[in-house]
Design a protein around this motif. Structure first.
Motif, PDB file in Angstrom:
ATOM      1  N   LEU A 163      -2.651   3.344   9.917  1.00 28.21           N
ATOM      2  CA  LEU A 163      -2.221   4.038  11.108  1.00 28.21           C
ATOM      3  C   LEU A 163      -1.234   2.641  11.315  1.00 28.21           C
ATOM      4  CD1 LEU A 163      -5.190   5.255  12.419  1.00 28.21           C
ATOM      5  CD2 LEU A 163      -3.480   6.720  11.190  1.00 28.21           C
ATOM      6  N   ILE A 164      -1.552   1.892  11.202  1.00 30.74           N
ATOM      7  CA  ILE A 164      -0.476   0.756  11.716  1.00 30.74           C
ATOM      8  C   ILE A 164       0.607   0.908  10.224  1.00 30.74           C
ATOM      9  CG2 ILE A 164      -0.643  -1.800  12.241  1.00 30.74           C
ATOM     10  CD1 ILE A 164      -2.995  -1.883  12.580  1.00 30.74           C
ATOM     11  N   ASN A 165       0.067   0.624   9.665  1.00 29.66           N
ATOM     12  CA  ASN A 165       1.459   0.773   8.463  1.00 29.66           C
ATOM     13  C   ASN A 165       1.927   1.658   8.896  1.00 29.66           C
ATOM     14  OD1 ASN A 165       0.829  -1.637   7.761  1.00 29.66           O
ATOM     15  ND2 ASN A 165       0.065  -0.745   5.286  1.00 29.66           N
TER      16      ASN A 165
ATOM     17  N   LEU B  55       1.364  -1.070   0.028  1.00 33.70           N
ATOM     18  CA  LEU B  55       0.264   0.308  -0.368  1.00 33.70           C
ATOM     19  C   LEU B  55       1.141   1.299   0.158  1.00 33.70           C
ATOM     20  CD1 LEU B  55      -2.391  -1.009   2.885  1.00 33.70           C
ATOM     21  CD2 LEU B  55      -2.837  -1.014   0.251  1.00 33.70           C
ATOM     22  N   GLN B  56       0.949   2.258  -0.801  1.00 33.54           N
ATOM     23  CA  GLN B  56       1.170   2.902  -1.357  1.00 33.54           C
ATOM     24  C   GLN B  56       0.916   4.542   0.038  1.00 33.54           C
ATOM     25  OE1 GLN B  56       4.290   3.443  -2.903  1.00 33.54           O
ATOM     26  NE2 GLN B  56       4.096   0.904  -2.978  1.00 33.54           N
ATOM     27  N   GLY B  57       0.234   4.013   0.243  1.00 32.80           N
ATOM     28  CA  GLY B  57      -0.378   5.763   0.822  1.00 32.80           C
ATOM     29  C   GLY B  57      -0.874   6.609   0.068  1.00 32.80           C
ATOM     30  N   LEU B  58      -0.849   8.024   0.806  1.00 33.10           N
ATOM     31  CA  LEU B  58      -1.648   8.857   0.499  1.00 33.10           C
ATOM     32  C   LEU B  58      -0.349  10.067   0.080  1.00 33.10           C
ATOM     33  CD1 LEU B  58      -4.168  10.110   2.775  1.00 33.10           C
ATOM     34  CD2 LEU B  58      -4.178   9.695   0.229  1.00 33.10           C
ATOM     35  N   SER B  59       1.269   9.584   0.590  1.00 31.76           N
ATOM     36  CA  SER B  59       2.262  10.559   0.407  1.00 31.76           C
ATOM     37  C   SER B  59       3.678   9.800  -0.065  1.00 31.76           C
ATOM     38  CB  SER B  59       2.094  11.697   0.851  1.00 31.76           C
ATOM     39  OG  SER B  59       3.180  12.139   0.476  1.00 31.76           O
ATOM     40  N   MET B  60       4.211   9.608  -0.479  1.00 32.50           N
ATOM     41  CA  MET B  60       5.429   8.771  -0.701  1.00 32.50           C
ATOM     42  C   MET B  60       6.929  10.210  -0.034  1.00 32.50           C
ATOM     43  SD  MET B  60       4.831   5.954  -2.429  1.00 32.50           S
ATOM     44  CE  MET B  60       7.030   5.736  -3.159  1.00 32.50           C
TER      45      MET B  60
END
Length: 348
Positions: free
Chosen positions: A107-109, A39-44
């Protein structure tokens, strides 16, 4: 080993997914214990991760606490044991589950500084995300029907909206949502994944998962878009029909006080419906106008996965005297119980 012969003819073949630094040399295998998506999320950007974590944790806590207060207020006040508040408490419960499904893993990631989510975890998250999203849609439609009956048929309201019908409407919403989510999940389980397994999102969204498959996804795409049109168009048409009837009824009311009361009954629900569908439309437009910028779609989806469930308790409570009164009673009871517990600790 030739990748072309793997996965396409064997629906039971699983793949071993190498962590992010090795994913370009991925080798299919049979070990599902090590299968994972990224999961790349919202920002790198690493410097933004603490800010994203703090912001989303705050929104998650506000969403959970606000919706839990609505449920406690409705269940503890006998004056709120009506169809409208019964549907509202169900909506609050679904919103808590919805945000937990999408936000908690992110949140965990961020906290663990890992992007991985297991194959089983990703499929489970996808299933529950679809389940609660569809439930939200159906409950908003049922609430619109409730408002229609209350304003257009006030004399028959208690007869039409009986406890049996209310329970049946919620039960049908759960059954249909469960079956539709299960259908789409089963169609994803038949796919094989032998390419780059990075998901440009903060949760496992079905569209992105299907795009990662190395099988023919025509059936998945067809069912996915058909379901989206069905679930988007059907409930929305029901809501628009209900409010068109309500508008005609309100127009026929002669007294200004009667008109104000009718409008105030619908104002909160109409605000939530507008927020839900406008944010969903925003996600669709962002993905349609910028199909190669998946992160813009992920950012836009924050509106209906996080912001809308967080705002729902405020929208329903700010202009609702009954909810305000019940919330004050609940908070007062919590404070009294806390004082009693502290008193017992000091004087055992």
């Amino acid at each position: 080993m030739n990748n072309a012969h793997l996965g396409k003819n064997d629906s039971h073949n699983f793949f071993f997914f190498i962590p992010s630094h090795q994913h370009h040399n991925m080798i299919p295998g049979n070990d599902t214990q090590n299968s994972e998506f990224l999961l790349q999320g919202l920002s790198m950007k690493a410097e933004l991760q603490p800010l994203i974590f703090g912001l989303f944790l705050l929104m998650y806590l506000i969403t959970g606490f606000g919706n839990l207060l609505i449920i406690l207020a409705v269940s503890s006040d006998s004056h709120l044991h009506t169809p409208m508040y019964f549907f509202l408490s169900n909506l609050s419960f679904v919103d808590i589950c919805f945000t937990t499904t999408t936000i908690l893993k992110m949140l965990i990631n961020i906290q663990s500084q890992r992007k991985a989510i297991s194959y089983e975890g990703c499929i489970s998250q996808m299933y529950f995300y679809m389940l609660f999203a569809v439930l939200d849609d159906f409950l908003l439609t049922v609430m619109a029907y409730d408002r229609y009956v209350a304003i257009c048929h006030p004399l028959h309201y208690t007869v039409i909206m009986s406890p049996r019908l209310c329970g049946l409407l919620v039960l049908l919403s759960w059954i249909i949502s469960t079956l539709l989510s299960l259908l789409e999940t089963l169609l994803v389980l038949r796919l094989s994944f032998c390419t780059d397994l990075e998901i440009p999102h903060f949760f496992c969204e079905i569209k992105h998962i299907v795009q990662l498959a190395c099988d023919d996804t025509l059936l998945n795409d067809t069912i996915m878009y058909f379901t989206a049109v069905l679930l988007g168009g059907g409930p929305l048409a029901g809501i628009l029909y209900s409010y068109s009837k309500i508008m005609f009824s309100v127009h026929g009311i002669s007294s200004p006080q009667g008109k104000y009361k009718a409008v105030s009954i619908c104002a909160s629900h109409l605000s939530v419906v507008s927020l839900y569908y406008c944010s969903s439309l925003g996600v669709y437009l962002s993905s349609a106008t910028a199909p190669h910028n998946s992160h813009s779609s992920a950012t836009a989806s924050v509106m209906y996965t996080v912001v809308t469930p967080m705002l729902n308790p405020f929208i329903y409570s700010l202009r609702n005297k009954d909810i305000k009164r019940a919330l004050k009673r609940v908070i007062h009871m919590v404070v009294i119980n806390r004082e009693i517990v502290l008193g017992l600790k000091k004087h055992p």
